[in-house]
Design an enzyme around this catalytic site. Structure first.
Site, PDB file in Angstrom:
ATOM      1  N   GLU A  44       8.353 -12.297  -7.899  1.00 36.73           N
ATOM      2  CA  GLU A  44       8.372 -13.717  -7.517  1.00 36.73           C
ATOM      3  C   GLU A  44       6.956 -14.281  -7.429  1.00 36.73           C
ATOM      4  O   GLU A  44       6.658 -15.357  -7.962  1.00 36.73           O
ATOM      5  CB  GLU A  44       9.080 -13.873  -6.171  1.00 36.73           C
ATOM      6  CG  GLU A  44       8.987 -15.266  -5.560  1.00 36.73           C
ATOM      7  CD  GLU A  44       8.813 -15.236  -4.058  1.00 36.73           C
ATOM      8  OE1 GLU A  44       7.921 -15.943  -3.549  1.00 36.73           O
ATOM      9  OE2 GLU A  44       9.567 -14.500  -3.392  1.00 36.73           O
ATOM     10  N   HIS A  45       6.059 -13.541  -6.769  1.00 35.40           N
ATOM     11  CA  HIS A  45       4.680 -14.012  -6.593  1.00 35.40           C
ATOM     12  C   HIS A  45       3.935 -14.066  -7.923  1.00 35.40           C
ATOM     13  O   HIS A  45       3.077 -14.936  -8.123  1.00 35.40           O
ATOM     14  CB  HIS A  45       3.941 -13.100  -5.615  1.00 35.40           C
ATOM     15  CG  HIS A  45       4.268 -13.369  -4.186  1.00 35.40           C
ATOM     16  ND1 HIS A  45       3.343 -13.839  -3.280  1.00 35.40           N
ATOM     17  CD2 HIS A  45       5.431 -13.256  -3.488  1.00 35.40           C
ATOM     18  CE1 HIS A  45       3.908 -13.993  -2.097  1.00 35.40           C
ATOM     19  NE2 HIS A  45       5.176 -13.638  -2.198  1.00 35.40           N
TER      20      HIS A  45
END
Length: 591
Positions: A44-45
């Site tokens: 996600e990051h």
């Protein structure tokens, strides 16, 4: 609902503040079990990237899904926001499957900061994942950096699991060419994933979990049927302290109590929930809640609003059936019981992070199979709003409540916080005065530091006065506009029970946009997870606060930043004994 040939589902939601909101089901950190915990969160990051001067955006990873959103601001358009979000997944028309080791390394450092932040402010207790073979916190830790090549391979493998049937897209408006653009990108994904993940281990029922919690909570296993989902929607819209959780294909209704006697009566089977029919269910849910439903139950074949007639016309039979199923699960011990416990001496050796938790078997002792009383539930009001000044004794309790309840919103300004909620005054008071909530509110004191130093910088009070009255934080002196004078020394070191950097900064061109841009730059360097800003009454002056394990690096970054030549920064080192002696000098700040 628009369904693309590969089963991507698209919804038009013109009430949504976001321009585009995308979710991926079966893609959360429950997939990390038996792999490296934190892969989903790291992905996600790595994926999200945007220009913070023209977009607002964010992403989140939960147990069973991942979600991303983007909104245009300033000179950007809705179409720009849509193309920006899509670019997080596709490069030159192909799904991204290449991540640099340097970027992975920086983001792993960021994940460690996020763990520190969440562990300081919250209790990271994912009971379901823990009982299913994961940890209590599954967002990734710094030791992932020791296996960068393996981590990179896992990230590529995870991207190859994305399929059309997992994708849900909300758009505010479906502009010209947008549908074709979705067809060319997400519509090009296979209908089924190229790599099928192994099945998630079944979580264990019949357990009592003793762990920090603001409420006495029971997770009741029920069948994931359409009627039960409609019943959950009915209860969620009508009452407080009722929600649901999923892991794999399992569904749990969560019921929380503030009264221990009612909680134990429910567990013994001598009481049932007092569920009454309301006038009408409107399905006026937030876009986050709607997205969660579609992602947690990807087999739903219709728009939720298609069920609004059924949920209202058949509510009586739906609720009777659900109530019977709840009671059967209580009797059969298909439950997970969460009992508030705040002992610092206990932990479970299976939890690699050594959080306080004890797991026991839920026995049949004391069961009564003929309920003779009912338990009233807290009803939701349409809307309520209060303003709490920083000097109010209830400030930290309200902040704690908002952190434990997603449907309470806080907005902070220089004088206090504005709270939007749907509780009655009596229910709010009952929660605030309950024993478990008070212990929970006091169990994480780190959040108090943000307001202690905000009070110090925004008022004429000494640090001694503020610390003496820390339980209520001090009333800010806002009757006259404060004139803040910066001394020669920009750095003041203190020792507290937490590690953070905070202070006031001033610059002629300083505004919230430039500070947000700075925050994202610090995040990309892996130095912080988030930063809070409060605009003070003095012109171009902000108070900032960030939890970080890299305090010196963050200080160096802020100290050399040309955006704010005037600054006064406090660097806190974590220790057993607090020491604020450096702030007892008149040269620090004058008001």
């Amino acid at each position: 609902m628009i369904v693309l040939p590969n089963k991507v589902r698209i919804f038009i939601n013109d009430r949504m503040k976001k321009d585009i909101y995308l979710g991926i089901s079966n893609f959360g950190f429950e997939n990390d079990i038996d792999e490296i915990l934190g892969i989903a969160h790291l992905l996600e990051h790595l994926l999200i990237s945007f220009d913070s001067t023209i977009f607002l955006a964010n992403a989140s990873t939960s147990r069973s899904y991942m979600s991303f959103w983007c909104k245009s601001i300033n000179s950007a358009t809705e179409s720009d926001a849509i193309r920006t979000l899509v670019s997080w997944f596709f490069s030159n028309g192909k799904l991204k499957d290449n991540f640099s080791l340097s970027s992975i390394r920086f983001h792993i450092k960021e994940l460690e900061n996020e763990y520190y932040f969440r562990n300081e402010v919250f209790h990271c207790m994912d009971i379901l994942t823990f009982l299913s073979g994961g940890d209590l916190y599954n967002g990734g830790r710094i030791d992932m950096i020791d296996n960068l090549n393996i981590v990179r391979d896992m990230l590529v493998n995870r991207m190859q699991r994305i399929s059309g049937s997992n994708i849900v897209i909300f758009v505010k408006r479906l502009g010209p060419g947008t549908l074709d653009f979705f067809n060319q990108t997400f519509g090009s994904l296979p209908a089924c994933p190229e790599i099928i993940p192994s099945s998630i281990p079944v979580s264990t029922n019949g357990k009592i979990v003793m762990t920090p919690s603001p409420f006495y909570t029971v997770m009741v296993k029920i069948n994931p049927t359409l009627d039960n989902i409609l019943g959950i929607l009915y209860l969620y819209e009508t009452y407080h302290l009722i929600d649901y959780e999923t892991i794999g294909n399992q569904l749990y209704l969560t019921v929380s109590f503030i009264d221990e006697t009612e909680y134990e009566s429910f567990l013994r089977g001598e009481a049932i929930l007092q569920i009454s029919q309301c006038q009408r269910i409107n399905m006026n849910y937030s876009d986050d809640y709607m997205m969660n439903i579609y992602l947690n139950f990807p087999w739903l074949s219709h728009d939720l609003y298609d069920y609004i007639t059924r949920i209202n016309d058949d509510s009586k039979s739906i609720l009777i059936s659900l109530t019977n199923e709840i009671y059967t699960s209580i009797i059969n011990r298909d439950i997970i019981v969460i009992y508030p416990n705040f002992s610092k001496a206990m932990c479970n050796t299976r939890d690699t992070q050594q959080h306080p938790i004890v797991v026991l078997d839920a026995t049949n002792d004391g069961l009564i199979k003929k309920p003779y009383r009912s338990i009233p539930l807290m009803k939701r009001l349409t809307s309520n709003e209060i303003f709490i000044r920083y000097g109010d004794a209830s400030l930290m309790d309200m902040i704690t409540l908002s952190l434990s309840k997603q449907d309470i919103s806080l907005k902070r300004n220089a004088e206090g916080i504005r709270v939007k909620h749907s509780f009655s005054a009596d229910d709010i008071q009952a929660i605030m005065e309950s024993d478990s909530f008070l212990k929970y509110s006091r169990s994480k004191p780190a959040a108090m530091y943000q307001y202690i130093f905000l009070s110090f910088f925004a008022s004429g009070n000494s640090i001694d006065d503020i610390l003496t009255n820390r339980d209520s934080t001090l009333e800010f002196s806002k009757k006259t506009k404060s004139k803040i004078l910066f001394g020669r020394n920009a750095r003041y070191d203190v020792t507290t029970k937490s590690s953070f950097v905070c202070g006031i900064v001033r610059g002629k061109l300083l505004d919230k946009t430039s500070l947000v841009e700075m925050m994202w730059d610090l995040k990309k360097k892996g130095l912080i997870y988030s930063m809070e800003f409060t605009n003070l009454l003095s012109k171009n002056t902000f108070y900032l606060f960030t939890f970080t394990i890299y305090t010196d690096e963050v200080y160096d970054y802020l100290n050399t930043n040309k955006l704010f030549p005037a600054k006064c920064l406090v660097i806190s080192t974590k220790g057993d004994v607090e020491n604020f002696s450096s702030l007892k000098k008149d040269v620090v700040i004058r008001v």
